[in-house]
Scaffold this active site. Structure first.
Site, PDB file in Angstrom:
ATOM      1  N   ASP A   1      24.625 -15.846 -19.410  1.00 22.12           N
ATOM      2  CA  ASP A   1      24.591 -16.709 -18.215  1.00 22.12           C
ATOM      3  C   ASP A   1      24.393 -15.931 -16.928  1.00 22.12           C
ATOM      4  OD1 ASP A   1      25.060 -18.815 -19.941  1.00 22.12           O
ATOM      5  OD2 ASP A   1      27.232 -18.706 -19.689  1.00 22.12           O
TER       6      ASP A   1
ATOM      7  N   GLY B   1      21.587 -15.585 -15.444  1.00 19.20           N
ATOM      8  CA  GLY B   1      20.442 -16.118 -14.699  1.00 19.20           C
ATOM      9  C   GLY B   1      19.114 -15.696 -15.322  1.00 19.20           C
ATOM     10  N   LYS B   2      19.155 -15.428 -16.644  1.00 24.59           N
ATOM     11  CA  LYS B   2      17.925 -14.986 -17.336  1.00 24.59           C
ATOM     12  C   LYS B   2      16.826 -16.042 -17.225  1.00 24.59           C
ATOM     13  CE  LYS B   2      20.332 -14.550 -21.107  1.00 24.59           C
ATOM     14  NZ  LYS B   2      21.719 -14.752 -20.608  1.00 24.59           N
TER      15      LYS B   2
ATOM     16  N   ALA C   1      22.361 -20.679 -26.632  1.00 22.49           N
ATOM     17  CA  ALA C   1      21.880 -20.282 -25.303  1.00 22.49           C
ATOM     18  C   ALA C   1      21.626 -21.512 -24.435  1.00 22.49           C
ATOM     19  CB  ALA C   1      20.578 -19.488 -25.440  1.00 22.49           C
ATOM     20  N   GLY C   2      21.794 -21.336 -23.141  1.00 22.62           N
ATOM     21  CA  GLY C   2      21.402 -22.371 -22.193  1.00 22.62           C
ATOM     22  C   GLY C   2      20.787 -21.671 -21.001  1.00 22.62           C
ATOM     23  N   HIS C   3      19.486 -21.801 -20.825  1.00 24.66           N
ATOM     24  CA  HIS C   3      18.777 -21.090 -19.757  1.00 24.66           C
ATOM     25  C   HIS C   3      18.297 -22.120 -18.733  1.00 24.66           C
ATOM     26  CE1 HIS C   3      17.902 -17.552 -22.719  1.00 24.66           C
ATOM     27  NE2 HIS C   3      19.171 -17.747 -22.490  1.00 24.66           N
TER      28      HIS C   3
ATOM     29  N   ARG D   1      21.202 -13.541 -47.936  1.00 28.32           N
ATOM     30  CA  ARG D   1      19.938 -13.847 -48.621  1.00 28.32           C
ATOM     31  C   ARG D   1      19.946 -15.196 -49.326  1.00 28.32           C
ATOM     32  NH1 ARG D   1      20.442  -8.198 -51.266  1.00 28.32           N
ATOM     33  NH2 ARG D   1      22.560  -8.919 -50.940  1.00 28.32           N
TER      34      ARG D   1
ATOM     35  N   GLN E   1      21.916 -14.647 -24.584  1.00 25.86           N
ATOM     36  CA  GLN E   1      23.252 -14.049 -24.475  1.00 25.86           C
ATOM     37  C   GLN E   1      23.201 -12.778 -23.615  1.00 25.86           C
ATOM     38  OE1 GLN E   1      22.273 -15.067 -28.017  1.00 25.86           O
ATOM     39  NE2 GLN E   1      22.904 -17.006 -27.174  1.00 25.86           N
TER      40      GLN E   1
ATOM     41  N   GLY F   1      19.546 -17.639  -4.895  1.00 27.27           N
ATOM     42  CA  GLY F   1      19.597 -19.085  -5.087  1.00 27.27           C
ATOM     43  C   GLY F   1      18.993 -19.423  -6.427  1.00 27.27           C
TER      44      GLY F   1
END
Ligand code: GDP
Ligand code: IMO
Ligand code: MG
Length: 422
Positions: free
Chosen positions: A13, A15-16, A39-41, A145, A225, A413
């Site tokens: 988190d 800011g990627k 993930a949450g971008h 596997r 991540q 920002g």
């Protein structure tokens, strides 16, 4: 260098999403190499906020090819609905054209989600605080596997055989553990239907990327991540189950380890969602104030993020691990009106001091902090380093000095244009 890898430096988190969307303007391919819909971008577009979980953050740019690499674990049902959601925002997605999915990427099943939540329940107070989306069990089955790959969804015979093999092993312990057994036929039906929808996008993505690299195309590798959530190098066991640092960029895409520029994303303060050690955490009102000022609530689960001081020890560790050439410092605007402090070392219970991130006992390390003068100006409209208040400049320079890594880009920002280049 034509290939750039963007990685989160702490616990995600950072800011990627914003930075990748910004960099994608000059990129041909944007490739996710690990993680899943944990993930949450976030991208803040003129039309409002868009949170991407699996679709790479270059998707808004019509000229980019976005690739879900083999290192990603894909919940096909979630992916179908995410594609619908993005299309509803007026963003064109054409599978096979601007969205490619590696046929080698492993599949998250409904059973993985149940297993994830069951394991968290068993851990009780020692829980990891996972996103509950089945990420860990899917990676575990890849190593065991017995996993399914996206390419299996297009091959009815293989799909049924692979599901049967997986169910054979899992049902042997699901039932005695109180978990409902896997219904192979129901799973096959659901996966085949998702496979039909995704068919045009499922390709040998590694081959496409190697050819693109050879042809000199500009490739942006999108980490999910952060380095401290890396399964091997992070704050184990409070980590995710993938190689979130730069190492995962090769294994998770099929690109050879040729040179690449590595850009690390770090927030101007530290945050963490979920459990695990966090030496600079602010467990007081100031931490609450920072959470509100930075809107620090998880993009995926909505959980409040824990907030704390910038940790130069952790950043130096991650930057060395990931081979970071430069840092992007995000959220500097949020620190308006806050006291500024940097952690420059840890004090251990035996009285010794360290400036390295230890593999054990980080939970009992106490931060050594230095104070810097704060600033009260609104930074969101500032577009040059020289126009920043002197104290904000000094803060950036102090971070560079203590981490040893140059900061060439500062984000002030959430919107794409709110960036300072040095
Ligand atoms: P990611 O997982 O690394 O892509 O980061 P997230 O999107 O989960 O969280 C970053 C949050 O910070 C999002 O809400 C962004 O819109 C926001 N953000 C990114 N850069 C900045 C910035 O420079 N300033 C402010 N105020 N917010 C930012
Ligand atoms: P982005 O890409 C922040 C955290 C979870 C939990 C731990 C393990 O948006 O930066 P998992 O579901 O992966 O098994 O959970 O990892 N976590 C994240 N925290 N940002 C993320 O992704 C995360 N992905 C996983 O909160 O502590
Ligand atoms: Mg996020």
């Amino acid at each position: 260098m034509a290939t750039t890898c963007v990685v989160g430096i702490l616990w995600g988190d950072e800011g990627k999403g914003k930075v990748i969307d910004y960099l994608a303007a000059d990129t041909d391919f944007v490739v996710r190499f690990g993680g899943g819909h944990n993930a949450g971008h976030t991208l803040v577009l003129p039309s409002g906020k868009l949170v991407l979980h699996l679709i790479p953050s270059g998707i808004v740019h019509p000229h980019t090819v976005n690739v879900v690499g083999n290192g990603v674990v894909v919940d096909p049902v979630h992916l179908c609905s995410e594609i619908d959601k993005v299309r509803q925002r007026g963003i064109d997605i054409v599978l096979g054209k601007n969205l490619l999915l590696s046929e080698r990427a492993h599949v998250i099943l409904e059973a993985h989600r149940r297993q994830d939540q069951w394991a968290e329940g068993l851990r009780g107070s020692g829980k990891i605080g996972t996103t509950g989306r089945g990420i860990g069990p899917a990676y575990a089955d890849r190593c065991a596997r017995i996993g399914l790959r996206l390419g299996d969804l297009l091959r009815p015979e293989r799909l049924r055989a692979a599901m049967q093999g997986l169910a054979l092993q899992k049902n042997a312990w699901f039932a005695p553990s109180g978990l409902a057994p896997i219904d192979v036929e129901a799973a096959v039906r659901e996966l085949a239907a998702a496979g039909d929808r995704l068919r045009a996008g499922i390709v040998d993505a590694g081959a496409v990327l190697r050819a693109a690299q050879k042809a000199g195309k500009r490739i942006l590798l999108e980490g999910a991540q952060g380095c401290l959530l890396d399964v091997e190098h992070g704050t184990y066991p409070f980590v995710t189950s993938s190689h979130a640092s730069t190492g995962g960029a090769f294994s998770g895409t099929g690109l050879p380890p040729h040179g690449m520029r590595v850009v690390g994303i770090a927030k101007a303060y530290a945050t963490r969602v979920g459990e695990g050690p966090f030496p600079t955490e602010l467990k007081d009102e100031l931490g609450d104030k920072l959470r509100i000022a930075g809107n620090e609530f998880g993009s995926t689960t909505g959980r409040p993020r824990r907030c704390g001081w910038f940790d130069t020890v952790a950043v130096r560790y991650s930057a060395a691990l990931a081979g970071v050439d430069e840092l992007v410092l995000t959220n500097l605007d949020v620190l308006r009106g806050f006291p500024l402090r940097l952690c420059t070392g840890y004090l251990l219970p035996d009285g010794t001091r360290t400036a390295d991130l230890p593999a054990f006992d980080l939970d009992v390390a106490r931060p050594e902090l230095i104070d810097l003068p704060g600033f009260s100006e609104d930074l969101r409209a500032v577009r040059s380093f020289d126009a920043l208040p002197a104290n904000a400049q000094a803060y950036v320079q102090a971070i560079e000095q203590h981490t040893g890594v140059p900061i060439r880009t500062i984000s002030v920002g959430p919107e794409r244009h709110q960036v300072i280049l040095r």
